[in-house]
Design an enzyme around this catalytic site. Sequence first.
Site, mmCIF file in Angstrom:
data_model
loop_
_atom_site.group_PDB
_atom_site.id
_atom_site.type_symbol
_atom_site.label_atom_id
_atom_site.label_comp_id
_atom_site.label_asym_id
_atom_site.label_seq_id
_atom_site.Cartn_x
_atom_site.Cartn_y
_atom_site.Cartn_z
ATOM 1 N N GLY A 127 3.037 -10.093 -28.885
ATOM 2 C CA GLY A 127 1.622 -10.424 -29.065
ATOM 3 C C GLY A 127 1.440 -11.808 -29.657
ATOM 4 O O GLY A 127 1.088 -11.928 -30.837
ATOM 5 N N TYR A 128 1.720 -12.828 -28.871
ATOM 6 C CA TYR A 128 1.520 -14.211 -29.318
ATOM 7 C C TYR A 128 0.192 -14.753 -28.746
ATOM 8 O O TYR A 128 -0.720 -15.094 -29.467
ATOM 9 C CB TYR A 128 2.660 -15.105 -28.819
ATOM 10 C CG TYR A 128 3.878 -15.206 -29.718
ATOM 11 C CD1 TYR A 128 4.250 -14.182 -30.567
ATOM 12 C CD2 TYR A 128 4.677 -16.348 -29.703
ATOM 13 C CE1 TYR A 128 5.374 -14.284 -31.372
ATOM 14 C CE2 TYR A 128 5.797 -16.472 -30.502
ATOM 15 C CZ TYR A 128 6.149 -15.441 -31.334
ATOM 16 O OH TYR A 128 7.260 -15.562 -32.125
ATOM 17 N N SER A 129 0.116 -14.841 -27.390
ATOM 18 C CA SER A 129 -0.996 -15.558 -26.732
ATOM 19 C C SER A 129 -2.323 -14.842 -26.902
ATOM 20 O O SER A 129 -2.385 -13.606 -26.961
ATOM 21 C CB SER A 129 -0.713 -15.700 -25.235
ATOM 22 O OG SER A 129 0.543 -16.268 -25.037
ATOM 23 N N GLU A 244 13.633 -17.478 -26.582
ATOM 24 C CA GLU A 244 12.923 -17.103 -25.355
ATOM 25 C C GLU A 244 13.179 -18.143 -24.270
ATOM 26 O O GLU A 244 13.484 -17.813 -23.133
ATOM 27 C CB GLU A 244 11.418 -16.974 -25.650
ATOM 28 C CG GLU A 244 10.628 -16.509 -24.433
ATOM 29 C CD GLU A 244 9.141 -16.287 -24.713
ATOM 30 O OE1 GLU A 244 8.698 -16.505 -25.856
ATOM 31 O OE2 GLU A 244 8.438 -15.909 -23.766
ATOM 32 N N GLU A 385 4.797 -28.284 -18.995
ATOM 33 C CA GLU A 385 4.181 -29.528 -19.500
ATOM 34 C C GLU A 385 4.372 -29.624 -21.022
ATOM 35 O O GLU A 385 4.691 -30.679 -21.565
ATOM 36 C CB GLU A 385 2.678 -29.563 -19.168
ATOM 37 C CG GLU A 385 2.345 -29.762 -17.691
ATOM 38 C CD GLU A 385 2.513 -28.484 -16.881
ATOM 39 O OE1 GLU A 385 2.513 -27.389 -17.470
ATOM 40 O OE2 GLU A 385 2.650 -28.585 -15.642
HETATM 41 C C1 LIG Z 1 3.286 -13.675 -16.292
HETATM 42 C C2 LIG Z 1 3.051 -14.094 -17.701
HETATM 43 C C3 LIG Z 1 3.566 -13.328 -18.732
HETATM 44 C C4 LIG Z 1 3.319 -13.678 -20.054
HETATM 45 N N1 LIG Z 1 3.780 -12.851 -21.056
HETATM 46 C C5 LIG Z 1 3.416 -13.083 -22.343
HETATM 47 C C6 LIG Z 1 3.743 -12.156 -23.372
HETATM 48 O O1 LIG Z 1 4.394 -11.121 -23.138
HETATM 49 N N2 LIG Z 1 3.292 -12.393 -24.620
HETATM 50 C C7 LIG Z 1 2.579 -13.519 -24.934
HETATM 51 O O2 LIG Z 1 2.237 -13.696 -26.101
HETATM 52 N N3 LIG Z 1 2.245 -14.426 -23.983
HETATM 53 C C8 LIG Z 1 2.644 -14.228 -22.700
HETATM 54 N N4 LIG Z 1 2.296 -15.117 -21.706
HETATM 55 C C9 LIG Z 1 1.418 -16.226 -22.056
HETATM 56 C C10 LIG Z 1 2.042 -17.611 -21.940
HETATM 57 O O3 LIG Z 1 2.886 -17.893 -23.006
HETATM 58 C C11 LIG Z 1 0.881 -18.607 -21.816
HETATM 59 O O4 LIG Z 1 0.266 -18.353 -20.556
HETATM 60 C C12 LIG Z 1 1.337 -20.026 -21.889
HETATM 61 O O5 LIG Z 1 1.752 -20.357 -23.187
HETATM 62 C C13 LIG Z 1 0.217 -21.010 -21.456
HETATM 63 O O6 LIG Z 1 -0.968 -20.773 -22.156
HETATM 64 P P1 LIG Z 1 -2.361 -20.540 -21.405
HETATM 65 O O7 LIG Z 1 -2.154 -19.522 -20.332
HETATM 66 O O8 LIG Z 1 -3.381 -20.260 -22.435
HETATM 67 O O9 LIG Z 1 -2.664 -21.915 -20.683
HETATM 68 P P2 LIG Z 1 -3.330 -23.216 -21.354
HETATM 69 O O10 LIG Z 1 -2.725 -23.446 -22.679
HETATM 70 O O11 LIG Z 1 -4.796 -23.084 -21.268
HETATM 71 O O12 LIG Z 1 -2.824 -24.347 -20.372
HETATM 72 C C14 LIG Z 1 -3.437 -24.589 -19.101
HETATM 73 C C15 LIG Z 1 -2.734 -25.778 -18.462
HETATM 74 O O13 LIG Z 1 -2.911 -26.958 -19.272
HETATM 75 C C16 LIG Z 1 -1.655 -27.524 -19.608
HETATM 76 N N5 LIG Z 1 -1.686 -28.038 -20.984
HETATM 77 C C17 LIG Z 1 -2.242 -27.433 -22.060
HETATM 78 N N6 LIG Z 1 -2.080 -28.183 -23.156
HETATM 79 C C18 LIG Z 1 -1.406 -29.293 -22.783
HETATM 80 C C19 LIG Z 1 -0.915 -30.454 -23.470
HETATM 81 N N7 LIG Z 1 -1.090 -30.603 -24.798
HETATM 82 N N8 LIG Z 1 -0.246 -31.388 -22.760
HETATM 83 C C20 LIG Z 1 -0.050 -31.249 -21.424
HETATM 84 N N9 LIG Z 1 -0.480 -30.161 -20.707
HETATM 85 C C21 LIG Z 1 -1.151 -29.199 -21.375
HETATM 86 C C22 LIG Z 1 -0.652 -26.371 -19.496
HETATM 87 O O14 LIG Z 1 0.649 -26.842 -19.216
HETATM 88 C C23 LIG Z 1 -1.211 -25.578 -18.318
HETATM 89 O O15 LIG Z 1 -0.797 -26.133 -17.101
HETATM 90 C C24 LIG Z 1 2.561 -14.824 -20.359
HETATM 91 C C25 LIG Z 1 2.056 -15.622 -19.316
HETATM 92 C C26 LIG Z 1 2.290 -15.269 -18.008
HETATM 93 C C27 LIG Z 1 1.710 -16.119 -16.913
#
Ligand SMILES: Cc1cc2nc3c(=O)[nH]c(=O)nc-3n(C[C@H](O)[C@H](O)[C@H](O)COP(=O)(O)OP(=O)(O)OC[C@H]3O[C@@H](n4cnc5c(N)ncnc54)[C@H](O)[C@@H]3O)c2cc1C
Length: 398
Positions: A127-129, A244, A385
């Site tokens: 439960g991070y995101s 991870e 990224e």
């Molecule tokens: C299939 C799947 C399984 C997952 N499982 C888990 C899980 O079990 N537990 C959990 O906690 N999380 C999980 N995640 C979440 C995952 O860690 C996040 O999706 C990831 O960290 C990206 O965050 P976001 O989706 O909010 O995208 P955002 O942070 O909104 O990013 C959107 C886009 O903007 C870019 N971006 C954002 N900030 C910057 C920056 N400063 N510089 C350059 N580019 C940037 C990103 O690279 C991306 O392309 C999962 C995600 C997926 C898709």
Amino acid sequence: MDLSFTPEEEAFREEVRAFFRDKLPARLSTLVREGKRLRKSDMEEWHAILNERGWLANHWPEQWGGPGWSVIQRFIFDNESALAHAPRVVPFGVNMLGPVLIKYGSEEQKKQWLPRILDGSDWWCQGYSEPGAGSDLAGLKTTAVRKGDVYVVNGQKTWTTLGQHADMIFCLVRTDPTAKKQEGISFLLIDMKSPGIEVRPITLIDGEQEVNEVFFTDVEVPVANLVGEENMGWTYAKYLLTYERTNIAGVGFSIASFERLKEVAQMQKKGGRALADDPLFAARMARVEIDLANMQTTNLRVLAAVAGGGAPGAESSMLKIKGTEIRQEITSLTRRAYGSYAAPYIPEALEAGWNGEDVGPEDAAMAAPSYFNNRKLSIFGGSNEIQKNIISKAILGL
Ligand SMILES: Cc1cc2nc3c(=O)[nH]c(=O)nc-3n(C[C@H](O)[C@H](O)[C@H](O)COP(=O)(O)OP(=O)(O)OC[C@H]3O[C@@H](n4cnc5c(N)ncnc54)[C@H](O)[C@@H]3O)c2cc1C
């Protein structure tokens, strides 16, 4: 720097191969090789087999049930595991929470939770995101307010992989809303059966339910479930993420799937000759093969540094980026190699024993879902990224 394996390491490889030959059920390796859906019971079955041999948590210290392997032995094991088409170990308990508890947990927490990870009593999820706190993880808003012997948790987590199966979730929660954002976070262990928790599925682009949203409304969590110190959770969270990322690179997985791609490209024809002999396709395959060889060397170089007492830092980001790019390119090429056979995406084909009409080579029906599913690799564990930002900071010393 010597990157070749010693005779002892080669002997270890033989021991590992023999184990997979004798103990990996054919039913499970067939499911993995054909890209079929694994059920919770399949994953638990494989965990139990590994645990019986003492190889489930192969990076834990012996005191807590690890086999005492070197980093090179772990590398060999992971590669052989992928080549044998063994199910991947579900990472949340074994690879993520385990190392955090071992380094930062109290003795009581280690005694309570580590054996239960090994014997499968608890299925953990991460439960991070949160909505709005993915890349900017430190911006998370789920709160935990201490009231006597409990924290009262309110908020939402998202993208929680396999949370629908979970008994427990480890969560980052905000315990000090007035502190600088990285400094007000704590690491809590929460029972998924607690009143006030609701799990809602998210359907992914391949039609699968792999991830979920998890909602918390006045959920009471015993204070004893706080890992380490209050407001120090960001330190533990970052430690977990290095594990991870290195795991996501998946060199062994790429080697196994590239071998399959070569077979498919030989089998499929284009203009009267094997697709593998088509100059454009062959050039893309060669690119992957070269990248994969480089990646293996880099992985071994990092491991050699770790074995010599160093610690992986930005290298885990490098491995994550390159490893996931390679895996995505292999699934893309495999889908292209199957051509029109990969077009009719049939979700039922992912079920074990599916006996639909034979419209193409054995695993063609899996090429599209696998291509779609693997898009996630460059997003989760910190997007690629964000990994590039980490590398830039390491190089520029920011
Ligand atoms: C299939 C799947 C399984 C997952 N499982 C888990 C899980 O079990 N537990 C959990 O906690 N999380 C999980 N995640 C979440 C995952 O860690 C996040 O999706 C990831 O960290 C990206 O965050 P976001 O989706 O909010 O995208 P955002 O942070 O909104 O990013 C959107 C886009 O903007 C870019 N971006 C954002 N900030 C910057 C920056 N400063 N510089 C350059 N580019 C940037 C990103 O690279 C991306 O392309 C999962 C995600 C997926 C898709």
